[in-house]
Design a protein around this motif. Structure first.
Motif, PDB file in Angstrom:
ATOM      1  N   ILE A  21      -0.228   7.438  -6.106  1.00  0.00           N
ATOM      2  CA  ILE A  21      -1.454   8.109  -5.930  1.00  0.00           C
ATOM      3  C   ILE A  21      -1.149   9.627  -5.972  1.00  0.00           C
ATOM      4  O   ILE A  21      -1.729  10.533  -6.569  1.00  0.00           O
ATOM      5  CB  ILE A  21      -2.441   7.797  -5.140  1.00  0.00           C
ATOM      6  CG1 ILE A  21      -3.137   6.417  -5.490  1.00  0.00           C
ATOM      7  CG2 ILE A  21      -3.449   8.859  -4.777  1.00  0.00           C
ATOM      8  CD1 ILE A  21      -4.090   5.751  -4.503  1.00  0.00           C
ATOM      9  N   ALA A  35     -18.121   7.376  -5.720  1.00  0.00           N
ATOM     10  CA  ALA A  35     -16.695   6.639  -5.898  1.00  0.00           C
ATOM     11  C   ALA A  35     -16.624   5.596  -4.947  1.00  0.00           C
ATOM     12  O   ALA A  35     -15.857   4.543  -5.094  1.00  0.00           O
ATOM     13  CB  ALA A  35     -15.424   7.770  -5.914  1.00  0.00           C
ATOM     14  N   TYR A  36     -17.481   5.468  -3.592  1.00  0.00           N
ATOM     15  CA  TYR A  36     -17.173   4.529  -2.564  1.00  0.00           C
ATOM     16  C   TYR A  36     -18.394   3.432  -2.662  1.00  0.00           C
ATOM     17  O   TYR A  36     -18.585   2.820  -1.686  1.00  0.00           O
ATOM     18  CB  TYR A  36     -17.088   5.433  -1.274  1.00  0.00           C
ATOM     19  CG  TYR A  36     -16.110   6.097  -1.040  1.00  0.00           C
ATOM     20  CD1 TYR A  36     -14.635   5.490  -0.517  1.00  0.00           C
ATOM     21  CD2 TYR A  36     -15.803   7.721  -1.287  1.00  0.00           C
ATOM     22  CE1 TYR A  36     -13.580   6.668  -0.559  1.00  0.00           C
ATOM     23  CE2 TYR A  36     -15.081   8.579  -0.957  1.00  0.00           C
ATOM     24  CZ  TYR A  36     -13.742   7.753  -0.634  1.00  0.00           C
ATOM     25  OH  TYR A  36     -12.670   8.898  -0.547  1.00  0.00           O
ATOM     26  N   GLY A  39      -8.964  13.618  -7.123  1.00  0.00           N
ATOM     27  CA  GLY A  39      -8.887  12.504  -6.155  1.00  0.00           C
ATOM     28  C   GLY A  39      -8.635  11.260  -6.723  1.00  0.00           C
ATOM     29  O   GLY A  39      -9.153  11.340  -7.924  1.00  0.00           O
ATOM     30  N   SER A  55      -9.144   0.098  -5.685  1.00  0.00           N
ATOM     31  CA  SER A  55      -9.817  -0.808  -5.080  1.00  0.00           C
ATOM     32  C   SER A  55      -9.464  -2.181  -5.680  1.00  0.00           C
ATOM     33  O   SER A  55      -8.878  -2.291  -6.658  1.00  0.00           O
ATOM     34  CB  SER A  55     -11.406  -0.536  -5.267  1.00  0.00           C
ATOM     35  OG  SER A  55     -11.601  -0.529  -7.049  1.00  0.00           O
ATOM     36  N   LEU A 112     -12.877  12.808  -3.079  1.00  0.00           N
ATOM     37  CA  LEU A 112     -13.731  12.040  -4.172  1.00  0.00           C
ATOM     38  C   LEU A 112     -15.185  12.100  -3.769  1.00  0.00           C
ATOM     39  O   LEU A 112     -15.410  12.372  -2.668  1.00  0.00           O
ATOM     40  CB  LEU A 112     -13.299  10.719  -3.969  1.00  0.00           C
ATOM     41  CG  LEU A 112     -11.721  10.151  -4.348  1.00  0.00           C
ATOM     42  CD1 LEU A 112     -11.682   8.663  -3.767  1.00  0.00           C
ATOM     43  CD2 LEU A 112     -11.807  10.212  -5.859  1.00  0.00           C
ATOM     44  N   LEU A 139     -11.953  -0.776  -1.123  1.00  0.00           N
ATOM     45  CA  LEU A 139     -10.940   0.122  -1.122  1.00  0.00           C
ATOM     46  C   LEU A 139      -9.597  -0.441  -0.676  1.00  0.00           C
ATOM     47  O   LEU A 139      -9.675  -1.022   0.352  1.00  0.00           O
ATOM     48  CB  LEU A 139     -11.540   1.226  -0.050  1.00  0.00           C
ATOM     49  CG  LEU A 139     -10.466   2.368   0.238  1.00  0.00           C
ATOM     50  CD1 LEU A 139     -10.227   3.036  -1.351  1.00  0.00           C
ATOM     51  CD2 LEU A 139     -10.967   3.295   1.119  1.00  0.00           C
ATOM     52  N   THR A 171       0.858  -1.234   0.118  1.00  0.00           N
ATOM     53  CA  THR A 171      -0.089  -0.068  -0.020  1.00  0.00           C
ATOM     54  C   THR A 171       0.926   1.170  -0.088  1.00  0.00           C
ATOM     55  O   THR A 171       0.304   2.230  -0.597  1.00  0.00           O
ATOM     56  CB  THR A 171      -1.060  -0.123   1.309  1.00  0.00           C
ATOM     57  OG1 THR A 171       0.024  -0.048   2.584  1.00  0.00           O
ATOM     58  CG2 THR A 171      -1.829  -1.263   1.206  1.00  0.00           C
ATOM     59  N   MET A 227      -8.537   6.707  -6.196  1.00  0.00           N
ATOM     60  CA  MET A 227      -8.705   5.774  -5.483  1.00  0.00           C
ATOM     61  C   MET A 227      -8.531   4.374  -6.303  1.00  0.00           C
ATOM     62  O   MET A 227      -8.789   4.307  -7.440  1.00  0.00           O
ATOM     63  CB  MET A 227     -10.311   5.593  -5.078  1.00  0.00           C
ATOM     64  CG  MET A 227     -10.649   4.344  -4.015  1.00  0.00           C
ATOM     65  SD  MET A 227     -12.427   4.533  -3.728  1.00  0.00           S
ATOM     66  CE  MET A 227     -12.929   4.109  -5.276  1.00  0.00           C
ATOM     67  N   SER A 240      -6.624   5.426  -1.301  1.00  0.00           N
ATOM     68  CA  SER A 240      -7.400   6.633  -1.836  1.00  0.00           C
ATOM     69  C   SER A 240      -6.654   7.619  -1.548  1.00  0.00           C
ATOM     70  O   SER A 240      -5.953   7.735  -0.246  1.00  0.00           O
ATOM     71  CB  SER A 240      -8.715   6.534  -1.632  1.00  0.00           C
ATOM     72  OG  SER A 240      -8.997   6.893  -0.114  1.00  0.00           O
TER      73      SER A 240
END
Length: 643
Positions: free
Chosen positions: A72, A104-105, A83, A87, A100, A93, A65, A85, A96
């Protein structure tokens, strides 16, 4: 637009294509630029999403990560990226960064083929993370029976791009383009106006010059400048003005010559008119003089031969003399009206005395024809010319007496609003409706195709219409065949003067005519005829040819005469009015005086009326003379009774 001038039309022709093309080009440029800005934003967002997806496969595969966060943060440095993200395959997720949108979520797998989502104010790009080829190679230690490779995405990259900067660019570009287009159109308008001015200024100058020429200024000219059609137009206008100026000068010369000729002919016409007036005056006096004497001689003869076997012959002579007198009066009146020798003098007066005189004058003629002539008394006062109005009514009553075979004739006055309507009603044969207008024409007689002399010349109603037109009075006729006729004259009423409203009562006629009368006339025949007729009525008559003879004759008598009759035109310098003034001033006392004249000029009657002298026009009708004498006798009797 149909009322536009030439400059407006030129500007329209010049600016209309410029405005249409400029607006169309500006609109196309704006749309094209906006499409470019929108396309550039989409391309940057899609490129960023693909770049992140290409480098994030290892981090997702290995679960590193920290590497993904670094990736990012590096990608977020791109313009407009809001923004990012990352996934998992199932939409969970992983990492991110930035801001956002809630969309987006959303949990769950991403729909295959969904790469772009438009949100309010942002664009969301979705890109799958595909395992790279190096990670899919088999390990040498894995053996030969390993499972086949999995080609599904290992995760998803979601990049959200803001549209705020692009929208601001769009607005700036639209405003800038509008300003540019407006400036260009303004410059084009200024240029077109200057160009149009060079075209319209000569044309407007031509227009102003033509207007001045139309207003009479033939010296106006158009300035010559430039070339082409405008110069040809200016030269044509100048040539036209020059021709018009020459034509006007020629026309003025002709008019001047014609004016001289017209003035000469006018002078001739005026001399002829004066000669005609002198002829009318002379004819009026010279023709009336023998007719006057003839009528009185016949009347005297009728008195002397009353009851004899010659009475029928005397009646025929009287009828012929009356017809001649009527014809002479009508012809002379029409001649005077045609010559414009009748003037109007308005005054306010009562109607009753005038109507009484007319009834008395026409009563004898009506009685001879077996008719009843009745007068309805009135107290109304009117405003008109008394001489001309009396002539109108005399003609109407004479016509009624002449054409009525049996029955009666009524003279009456009715009040209609502010007017008095004087009516002459008869029980004659009547007039058809289609002839109501024709009877007022000269020499038209409805029931006299043979032109019998007893029916006159057909001028009576023509004179009525002429005189009524001069006075502004309305003349009407109502008639039906076999039912009689009603002729009416409408005259404006006025209030009766205070203290005089009872002065117009009709007076009873005297019966006995014994009075002393002085007759002054330089014509022996006229003097003798009046004296003979008065003598046959029982009067004591003194005759004189001039003022001195009248004085001598009156001095020889102790009593004063009741009436002095004097001719207006005497051989001496003094007129009849002067003679009457002198005698009345010398004699004093209650002496009545009257003027006898063959003149038809209203001025003579007005001069006599100013002094209170009644006027008898030659040829004097015996009935009129008798009525005057009766009034004199009545006044003397009233004066004696009052004393």
């Amino acid at each position: 637009m149909s009322n536009w001038g030439i400059r407006q039309r030129v500007l329209l022709v010049a600016l209309a294509p410029v405005f249409v093309f400029g607006l169309a080009a500006g609109f196309w440029t704006v749309l094209h630029r906006l499409a470019e800005l929108e396309g550039g934003l989409v391309e940057r967002g899609r490129a960023t999403a693909r770049q992140v997806a290409a480098t994030a496969d290892y981090g997702v595969f290995s679960g590193n990560t920290e590497a993904l966060v670094s990736l990012i943060e590096a990608a977020r440095r791109e313009r407009d990226v809001r923004g990012i993200m990352v996934s998992s395959r199932d939409g969970d997720l992983v990492v991110s960064g930035g801001q956002l949108s809630p969309e987006a979520y959303l949990p769950g797998r991403r729909a295959p083929g969904l790469t772009l989502v438009e949100l309010e104010g942002t664009l969301m790009f979705i890109e799958p993370i595909v395992r790279s080829a190096s990670l899919e190679e088999p390990d040498v230690f894995d053996g030969l029976d390993a499972a086949p490779a999995d080609r599904r995405p290992t995760g998803w990259v979601l990049v959200e791009v803001s549209r705020e900067r692009v929208e601001a660019h769009k607005i700036d570009f639209i405003l800038t383009s509008a300003a540019v287009v407006a400036g260009a159109l303004l410059l084009a308008s200024v240029f077109a106006m200057r160009i149009s001015k060079t075209v319209t200024t000569p044309v407007r100058e031509v227009s102003r010059t033509v207007r001045r020429i139309g207003d009479g200024d033939l010296t106006a000219r158009v300035s010559l400048y430039g070339g082409g059609s405008l110069r040809v137009l200016a030269e044509g206008v100048n040539a036209m003005a020059e021709r018009l100026l020459r034509a006007r000068d020629e026309l003025e010369g002709r008019i001047s010559d014609a004016t001289l000729q017209l003035r000469s002919r006018t002078d001739e016409a005026e001399r002829a008119n004066h000669a005609k007036s002198r002829f009318l005056a002379a004819a009026s006096h010279d023709l009336r003089q023998p007719m006057h004497a003839l009528g009185l001689f016949v009347a005297e003869l009728a008195e002397r031969l009353r009851g004899s076997e010659h009475r029928t012959l005397i009646g025929q002579i009287e009828e012929s003399v009356g017809a001649m007198e009527d014809l002479l009066d009508a012809l002379l009146d029409m001649s005077k009206l045609d010559a414009g020798g009748v003037s109007v003098r308005r005054s306010q007066f009562p109607l009753q005395p005038m109507l009484s005189r007319i009834a008395e004058d026409s009563g004898a003629d009506a009685l001879q024809r077996g008719l009843r002539l009745k007068l309805r008394a009135t107290r109304l006062w009117v405003e008109s010319d008394p001489l001309l109005l009396e002539r109108i009514l005399i003609n109407l009553v004479s016509n009624a007496v002449r054409y009525t075979q049996r029955g009666s004739i009524l003279i009456a006055v009715r009040r209609r609003g502010d007017d008095a309507v004087i009516e002459v009603r008869d029980s004659g044969p009547g007039i058809p409706a289609e002839a109501h207008d024709m009877i007022f024409e000269e020499f038209y007689q409805l029931q006299n195709p043979a032109r019998a002399r007893g029916q006159g010349l057909g001028l009576g109603l023509a004179i009525v219409r002429r005189l009524a037109g001069l006075l502004g009075h309305e003349v009407n006729v109502r008639s039906r065949p076999a039912r009689g006729s009603v002729f009416s004259v409408r005259v404006r009423c006025v209030a009766c003067p205070e203290g005089r409203c009872g002065d117009d009562e009709p007076q009873p006629l005297a019966v006995r005519l014994s009075a002393s009368v002085v007759v002054i006339d330089d014509d022996f025949g006229s003097r003798s005829s009046i004296a003979g007729l008065l003598g046959s009525w029982g009067c004591d008559v003194l005759c004189a040819a001039d003022l001195s003879e009248a004085r001598d004759a009156m001095r020889q008598r102790s009593d004063l005469p009741a009436l002095i009759l004097c001719d207006f035109r005497l051989a001496a310098v003094a007129s009849g009015i002067d003679v009457l003034d002198a005698l009345l001033a010398e004699q004093g006392g209650d002496i009545s005086a009257a003027l006898i004249t063959g003149d038809t000029d209203p001025q003579v009657r007005r001069m006599a009326a100013a002094r209170g002298y009644p006027v008898l026009h030659k040829p004097v009708r015996p009935a009129r003379l008798r009525a005057l004498l009766q009034q004199v006798v009545l006044r003397r009797h009233d004066a004696i009774d009052g004393a």
